[in-house]
Enzyme design. Structure first.
Site, short mmCIF file in Angstrom:
data_model
loop_
_atom_site.label_atom_id
_atom_site.label_comp_id
_atom_site.label_asym_id
_atom_site.label_seq_id
_atom_site.Cartn_x
_atom_site.Cartn_y
_atom_site.Cartn_z
N GLY A 1 0.81 -1.22 0.00
CA GLY A 1 0.00 0.00 0.00
C GLY A 1 0.84 1.26 0.00
O GLY A 1 0.60 2.20 -0.77
N GLU B 1 10.73 3.12 5.71
CA GLU B 1 10.51 1.67 5.85
C GLU B 1 11.49 1.10 6.85
O GLU B 1 12.70 1.36 6.76
CB GLU B 1 10.66 1.01 4.47
CG GLU B 1 10.82 -0.50 4.47
CD GLU B 1 9.65 -1.25 5.12
OE1 GLU B 1 8.49 -0.92 4.86
OE2 GLU B 1 9.93 -2.19 5.90
N GLN B 2 10.98 0.28 7.77
CA GLN B 2 11.85 -0.27 8.83
C GLN B 2 12.85 -1.30 8.31
O GLN B 2 13.95 -1.41 8.84
CB GLN B 2 10.99 -0.91 9.92
CG GLN B 2 10.19 -2.12 9.46
CD GLN B 2 9.36 -2.75 10.57
OE1 GLN B 2 9.32 -2.26 11.68
NE2 GLN B 2 8.69 -3.84 10.26
N HIS C 1 -2.47 -12.38 -6.10
CA HIS C 1 -3.39 -12.14 -7.21
C HIS C 1 -3.48 -10.63 -7.41
O HIS C 1 -3.62 -9.89 -6.43
CB HIS C 1 -4.82 -12.56 -6.86
CG HIS C 1 -5.04 -13.99 -6.59
ND1 HIS C 1 -5.90 -14.77 -7.34
CD2 HIS C 1 -4.57 -14.81 -5.61
CE1 HIS C 1 -5.94 -15.99 -6.85
NE2 HIS C 1 -5.15 -16.03 -5.79
N ARG D 1 4.99 -12.28 -5.30
CA ARG D 1 4.83 -11.05 -4.53
C ARG D 1 6.11 -10.19 -4.55
O ARG D 1 6.05 -8.96 -4.64
CB ARG D 1 4.47 -11.44 -3.09
CG ARG D 1 4.04 -10.30 -2.22
CD ARG D 1 3.80 -10.80 -0.80
NE ARG D 1 3.69 -9.67 0.08
CZ ARG D 1 2.58 -9.29 0.71
NH1 ARG D 1 1.49 -9.99 0.59
NH2 ARG D 1 2.57 -8.23 1.46
N TYR E 1 -1.61 -21.43 -7.64
CA TYR E 1 -1.49 -20.75 -8.94
C TYR E 1 -0.03 -20.57 -9.33
O TYR E 1 0.86 -20.65 -8.48
CB TYR E 1 -2.22 -19.40 -8.94
CG TYR E 1 -1.92 -18.44 -7.81
CD1 TYR E 1 -0.88 -17.53 -7.90
CD2 TYR E 1 -2.70 -18.43 -6.65
CE1 TYR E 1 -0.62 -16.63 -6.87
CE2 TYR E 1 -2.44 -17.54 -5.61
CZ TYR E 1 -1.40 -16.65 -5.73
OH TYR E 1 -1.14 -15.76 -4.71
N ASP F 1 -3.57 -2.60 5.69
CA ASP F 1 -3.68 -3.48 6.85
C ASP F 1 -3.61 -2.70 8.18
O ASP F 1 -4.07 -3.20 9.21
CB ASP F 1 -2.56 -4.53 6.85
CG ASP F 1 -2.91 -5.74 5.99
OD1 ASP F 1 -3.91 -5.67 5.25
OD2 ASP F 1 -2.18 -6.75 6.06
N ALA G 1 -4.14 -6.81 -0.23
CA ALA G 1 -3.22 -5.82 -0.80
C ALA G 1 -3.98 -4.92 -1.78
O ALA G 1 -3.71 -3.72 -1.87
CB ALA G 1 -2.07 -6.52 -1.51
N ALA G 2 -4.92 -5.53 -2.47
CA ALA G 2 -5.74 -4.75 -3.41
C ALA G 2 -6.45 -3.62 -2.67
O ALA G 2 -6.50 -2.48 -3.16
CB ALA G 2 -6.76 -5.67 -4.08
P1 FAD Z 1 2.18 -4.46 4.50
O1 FAD Z 1 2.33 -5.00 3.13
O2 FAD Z 1 2.20 -5.38 5.67
O3 FAD Z 1 3.33 -3.38 4.68
C1 FAD Z 1 3.61 -2.72 5.88
C2 FAD Z 1 5.03 -2.20 5.79
O4 FAD Z 1 5.27 -1.33 6.89
C3 FAD Z 1 6.08 -3.30 5.86
O5 FAD Z 1 7.01 -3.15 4.82
C4 FAD Z 1 6.71 -3.11 7.24
O6 FAD Z 1 8.06 -3.50 7.30
C5 FAD Z 1 6.54 -1.61 7.44
N1 FAD Z 1 6.50 -1.18 8.85
C6 FAD Z 1 5.80 -1.73 9.87
N2 FAD Z 1 6.02 -1.05 11.02
C7 FAD Z 1 6.87 -0.05 10.71
C8 FAD Z 1 7.47 0.98 11.48
N3 FAD Z 1 7.23 1.11 12.80
N4 FAD Z 1 8.29 1.86 10.86
C9 FAD Z 1 8.54 1.75 9.52
N5 FAD Z 1 8.02 0.77 8.75
C10 FAD Z 1 7.19 -0.11 9.34
N6 FAD Z 1 -3.55 -9.69 -0.69
C11 FAD Z 1 -3.90 -9.65 -2.00
O7 FAD Z 1 -4.34 -8.59 -2.49
N7 FAD Z 1 -3.79 -10.76 -2.79
C12 FAD Z 1 -3.31 -11.95 -2.30
O8 FAD Z 1 -3.21 -12.92 -3.06
C13 FAD Z 1 -2.95 -12.03 -0.90
N8 FAD Z 1 -2.49 -13.19 -0.33
C14 FAD Z 1 -2.18 -13.20 1.02
C15 FAD Z 1 -1.76 -14.41 1.63
C16 FAD Z 1 -1.47 -14.44 3.01
C17 FAD Z 1 -1.07 -15.74 3.65
C18 FAD Z 1 -1.54 -13.26 3.78
C19 FAD Z 1 -1.20 -13.28 5.26
C20 FAD Z 1 -1.95 -12.07 3.18
C21 FAD Z 1 -2.28 -12.04 1.81
N9 FAD Z 1 -2.74 -10.87 1.19
C22 FAD Z 1 -3.09 -10.84 -0.13
C23 FAD Z 1 -2.93 -9.65 2.00
C24 FAD Z 1 -1.79 -8.71 1.84
O9 FAD Z 1 -0.55 -9.34 2.05
C25 FAD Z 1 -1.93 -7.52 2.80
O10 FAD Z 1 -3.27 -7.12 2.88
C26 FAD Z 1 -1.08 -6.39 2.28
O11 FAD Z 1 0.29 -6.74 2.31
C27 FAD Z 1 -1.33 -5.11 3.06
O12 FAD Z 1 -0.49 -4.09 2.57
P2 FAD Z 1 -0.01 -2.92 3.52
O13 FAD Z 1 0.85 -2.05 2.68
O14 FAD Z 1 -1.18 -2.33 4.21
O15 FAD Z 1 0.85 -3.63 4.65
#
Ligand code: FAD
Length: 381
Positions: A15, A34-35, A47, A108, A214, A293, A306-307
């Site tokens: 995101g 980014e940490q 996907h 991914r 897949y 998330d 992630a979408a």
């Molecule tokens: P994240 O991708 O979790 O990124 C958060 C980032 O913040 C990380 O890089 C982390 O290191 C950083 N961070 C955290 N705390 C700090 C801090 N204090 N300081 C600085 N940086 C920090 N989604 C799909 O759309 N399609 C799929 O097929 C899919 N498959 C999945 C399968 C599994 C098993 C799981 C568990 C999830 C799946 N998801 C899928 C969901 C998807 O992975 C998450 O919803 C998505 O990664 C959320 O994105 P985000 O950017 O909100 O958080």
């Protein structure tokens, strides 16, 4: 308020990276902290529905993604024991003509790398773990564990399920363990596929568990599975743990020969807890706002987590473009008004794990265009 305020993302996950790319393209003054010290090609697939690929078009990486990923012809749902088809949802050329973009499955790590490489130089800083954040009314002050301090006009918490920014808005609270884990493995496609050839994209279902399978490359030389399996408890200090082929054999004992072929072909497999939170009462306060998330973590059973983070990022960019920077609370309210209902619906369907188990129409999900959908007004003042 300055014309081009400093916008900081915490977290360069899927995101945060998408948001920073979109805002940089819009000419905003953006940074991402980014940490992690760097990103590795972790063993997972993802996907990317047409709803995401339209955002990738805006980021300028749609064509490269189309060359990198696999293009499933259908999403199959099959009976885990007999292999009988329970649902066959058209993707492939149908997705392009019907939704206006491809449906892709991809590694991914490859996807994340394409997005981070598309960021302008100097936008992304690694090794920056946020430890404290303070909204001082006229600016936000961020402290990092390396002792450095940065300032921004707005901070976007894209820092995932254990978000520090969410904590500063709503207090410390662990996410909820759902009682399910996901096993994940990526490995070279096995020669033996059991009594059926591997489908491009198939979810195997039986009883209280499933396995989604897949390809993650255009050459179909790497295959991925991710499961949903009940496990009573999880140590919340761990974000994942290694698992064994024997555990996989035991967990899917008696399942179809295609599933057995995948288990035998597995090289390394890991186990992840599936975590959720109830919908948050607020998405922003003052100069802080959440996405992905950090805001609405969900079970991954629609493959749309992630979408939702990426759509959030695009909608937030659109709301800034629509209203400007001066009345930022109105921007954040407009953003929430246009995202909360959809994100909560996806959270709920994912929780129930019913998505595409039968031949339902997925248009409401895949057909969404974050740049074109008419905006609804916020009821908040
Ligand atoms: P994240 O991708 O979790 O990124 C958060 C980032 O913040 C990380 O890089 C982390 O290191 C950083 N961070 C955290 N705390 C700090 C801090 N204090 N300081 C600085 N940086 C920090 N989604 C799909 O759309 N399609 C799929 O097929 C899919 N498959 C999945 C399968 C599994 C098993 C799981 C568990 C999830 C799946 N998801 C899928 C969901 C998807 O992975 C998450 O919803 C998505 O990664 C959320 O994105 P985000 O950017 O909100 O958080």
């Amino acid at each position: 308020m300055k014309n081009n305020p400093r916008i900081a993302f915490i977290g360069a996950g899927l995101g945060g990276t998408a948001g920073a790319g979109l805002m940089a393209k819009a000419g905003f003054n953006v940074k991402v902290y980014e940490q992690a010290p760097a990103f590795a090609r972790m063993g997972a697939g993802i996907h990317l529905g047409p709803n995401v690929m339209k955002v990738m078009r805006k980021l300028g990486i749609e064509d490269e993604l189309n060359r990198t990923g696999a293009h499933p012809d259908y999403w199959y749902s099959r009976d885990g024991i007999t292999g009988d088809v329970m649902a066959q949802i058209p993707l492939g050329d149908y997705a392009v003509s019907h939704y206006g973009a491809s449906y892709l499955t991809v590694h991914r790590g490859d996807f994340h790398k394409l997005m981070t490489d598309a960021l302008p130089d100097g936008v992304l800083e690694f090794n920056k773990k946020l430890s404290e954040i303070e909204d001082r009314g006229d600016k936000v002050v961020m402290k990092f564990t390396d002792g450095t301090v940065e300032e921004a006009d707005f901070v976007i918490g894209a820092d995932g399920i254990n978000s520090k920014v969410r904590e500063s808005l709503l207090g410390e609270e662990l996410p909820i363990y759902t009682g399910y884990v996901a096993h994940r493995a990526v490995f070279p496609t096995p020669v033996d596929s059991g009594t059926l050839p591997f489908d491009m994209c198939c979810k195997w279902w039986d009883g209280d568990r499933h396995m989604m399978v897949y390809f993650v490359t255009s050459k179909k030389d790497e295959i991925y599975y991710v499961t949903g399996v009940p496990v009573e408890s999880w140590d919340m200090n761990k974000s994942w743990e290694p698992c064994t082929k024997d555990e996989m054999r035991e967990t899917f004992k008696g399942w179809h020969s295609s599933v057995q072929a995948l288990i035998e072909g597995t090289q390394e497999v890991t186990r992840w807890p599936l975590l959720e939170r109830d919908p948050l009462p607020i998405w922003s306060r003052g100069r802080l706002v959440l996405l992905g998330d950090a805001c609405h973590p969900m079970k991954p059973h629609m493959a749309q987590g992630a979408a939702m983070a990426i759509e959030d990022a695009a909608m937030l960019t659109r709301c800034f473009q629509e209203l400007g920077f001066t009345d930022y609370e109105a921007v954040f309210n407009l953003y929430e008004a246009n995202r909360a209902e959809r994100a909560s619906k996806v959270q709920l369907v994912s929780h129930n794990n019913t998505w595409l188990k039968t031949n339902e129409n997925p248009d409401w999900c895949f057909g969404y265009d974050v740049f074109e959908v008419p905006l609804v007004e916020s009821e908040k003042q």
